[in-house]
Design an enzyme around this catalytic site. Structure first.
Site, PDB file in Angstrom:
ATOM      1  N   GLY A  46      12.354  62.024  81.205  1.00 33.41           N
ATOM      2  CA  GLY A  46      10.975  61.790  80.828  1.00 33.41           C
ATOM      3  C   GLY A  46      10.853  61.108  79.479  1.00 33.41           C
ATOM      4  O   GLY A  46      10.090  60.143  79.321  1.00 33.41           O
ATOM      5  N   LYS A  66      14.431  70.682  95.705  1.00 34.36           N
ATOM      6  CA  LYS A  66      14.100  69.257  95.686  1.00 34.36           C
ATOM      7  C   LYS A  66      13.584  68.798  97.051  1.00 34.36           C
ATOM      8  O   LYS A  66      12.647  67.988  97.128  1.00 34.36           O
ATOM      9  CB  LYS A  66      15.318  68.444  95.268  1.00 34.36           C
ATOM     10  CG  LYS A  66      15.769  68.666  93.836  1.00 34.36           C
ATOM     11  CD  LYS A  66      14.680  68.294  92.843  1.00 34.36           C
ATOM     12  CE  LYS A  66      15.130  68.498  91.407  1.00 34.36           C
ATOM     13  NZ  LYS A  66      14.050  68.206  90.424  1.00 34.36           N
ATOM     14  N   ALA A  85      20.788  60.331  91.704  1.00 36.07           N
ATOM     15  CA  ALA A  85      22.110  60.943  91.692  1.00 36.07           C
ATOM     16  C   ALA A  85      22.253  61.804  90.440  1.00 36.07           C
ATOM     17  O   ALA A  85      21.300  61.966  89.660  1.00 36.07           O
ATOM     18  CB  ALA A  85      23.178  59.851  91.733  1.00 36.07           C
ATOM     19  N   LEU A  86      23.422  62.349  90.219  1.00 38.98           N
ATOM     20  CA  LEU A  86      23.715  63.179  89.052  1.00 38.98           C
ATOM     21  C   LEU A  86      23.687  62.310  87.799  1.00 38.98           C
ATOM     22  O   LEU A  86      24.517  61.404  87.657  1.00 38.98           O
ATOM     23  CB  LEU A  86      25.088  63.830  89.212  1.00 38.98           C
ATOM     24  CG  LEU A  86      25.602  64.663  88.043  1.00 38.98           C
ATOM     25  CD1 LEU A  86      24.826  65.967  87.944  1.00 38.98           C
ATOM     26  CD2 LEU A  86      27.102  64.944  88.213  1.00 38.98           C
TER      27      LEU A  86
END
Length: 307
Positions: free
Chosen positions: A23, A170, A194-195
């Protein structure tokens, strides 16, 4: 859809939660691109609102407004979104709390409340919803398909059975958001990330549960945060963007890739990663061609059209 007489500016957006790593990176990128940003930190993010205010400068002080909101306080969500044309929505649980069955319920309820608030914000036109690759890859017959892409969904019952709480949260949160967006007429796009790699990555990341199986399935993927930020901006700015987009920069398929990731996860660990001769090269089974095509146009500057 906002009434014609309501002033609508595509470059006025809300970033929620702006206190997490993604964010905050989004806020910085959007300010650089000339956006007016409502940077919203959740009430539980102590001190993070002041961190966001430090992004203000003489050049952008009119562009950045900071809000404190609570995903379970509907009015605080509406106040933060007021006047915004778009929303970038990110949910990350507090680092000091485990991602468990309770957190699944929290994430789903938060997604519901935020999308409902979007529907009630008369200027709101587009939502970019951050989801996860874990909402794509987990299912009973996952090895029967040749390629995994954005059309796939994780199966909630499978996730519950193996206590894959992050994947369950999720999946259910994204499904809830899609259902509300379609019902309320909100234009939504999801980025299934992804990670994320970087200094905050650790072995305790809840999306890593089942990492060995992900490696064996050819779906263990990572993403650089800069690419992830660019992907969010690209799908927001591209009028032709639609549906879901899987976002990753690297697939962990070779022994050296697995060892590199293990060292990133535990840089100070005295335990050595598994020797490469205990690992084998895995065929990559996940693809993101849909996003890759969009990003080519984005980086070439061909995405800018009047909305």
């Amino acid at each position: 859809m906002a009434p014609a007489f309501v002033h609508r500016d595509p470059k006025t957006v809300c970033v929620m939660d702006a206190s997490c790593r993604l964010g905050a990176s989004l806020v910085e990128a959007l300010l650089r691109r000339g956006y007016t940003v409502h940077a919203t930190a959740y009430a539980s993010s102590h001190g993070k609102l002041n961190d966001l205010r430090r992004l203000q400068s003489d050049e952008n002080k009119q562009q950045l407004r900071c809000f404190r909101a609570d995903p379970f306080d509907y009015q605080s969500l509406v106040d933060a979104m007021k006047g915004c044309w778009g929303l970038f929505y990110v949910f990350e649980p507090p680092h000091d709390q485990p991602y468990d069955e309770y957190m699944v319920e929290v994430e789903v309820r938060a997604a519901h409340n935020v999308l409902e608030a979007c529907a009630q914000t008369e200027t709101m036109e587009r939502v970019v919803f951050t989801s996860s690759v874990t909402a794509v890859i987990w299912k009973e017959d996952r090895r029967s398909t040749v390629t995994v892409d954005e059309r796939d969904w994780s199966e909630p019952n499978f996730c519950r059975r193996f206590k894959l709480w992050h994947a369950l949260g999720k999946t259910l949160a994204e499904k809830t958001a899609w259902a509300l967006a379609m019902d309320r007429g909100v234009e939504m796009i999801s980025v299934n990330a992804a990670l994320p790699t970087g200094p905050q990555l650790s072995v305790t990341n809840p999306s890593l549960k089942g990492a060995a199986e992900m490696y064996e399935d050819g779906v263990l993927v990572t993403v650089d945060v800069k690419l992830l930020v660019d992907a969010h901006v690209a799908v927001y700015e591209s009028p032709s963007a639609y549906g879901r987009y899987i976002c990753f920069s690297d697939a962990v398929c070779r022994p050296q890739d697995a060892i590199k990731l293990a060292r990133m996860l535990s840089p100070n660990s005295s335990c050595a990663p598994p020797p490469s001769d205990e690992l084998r090269v895995i065929e990559q089974r996940i693809q993101n061609r849909k996003l890759s095509k969009l990003m080519v146009n984005f980086y070439a500057g061909r995405h800018v059209e009047e909305k």
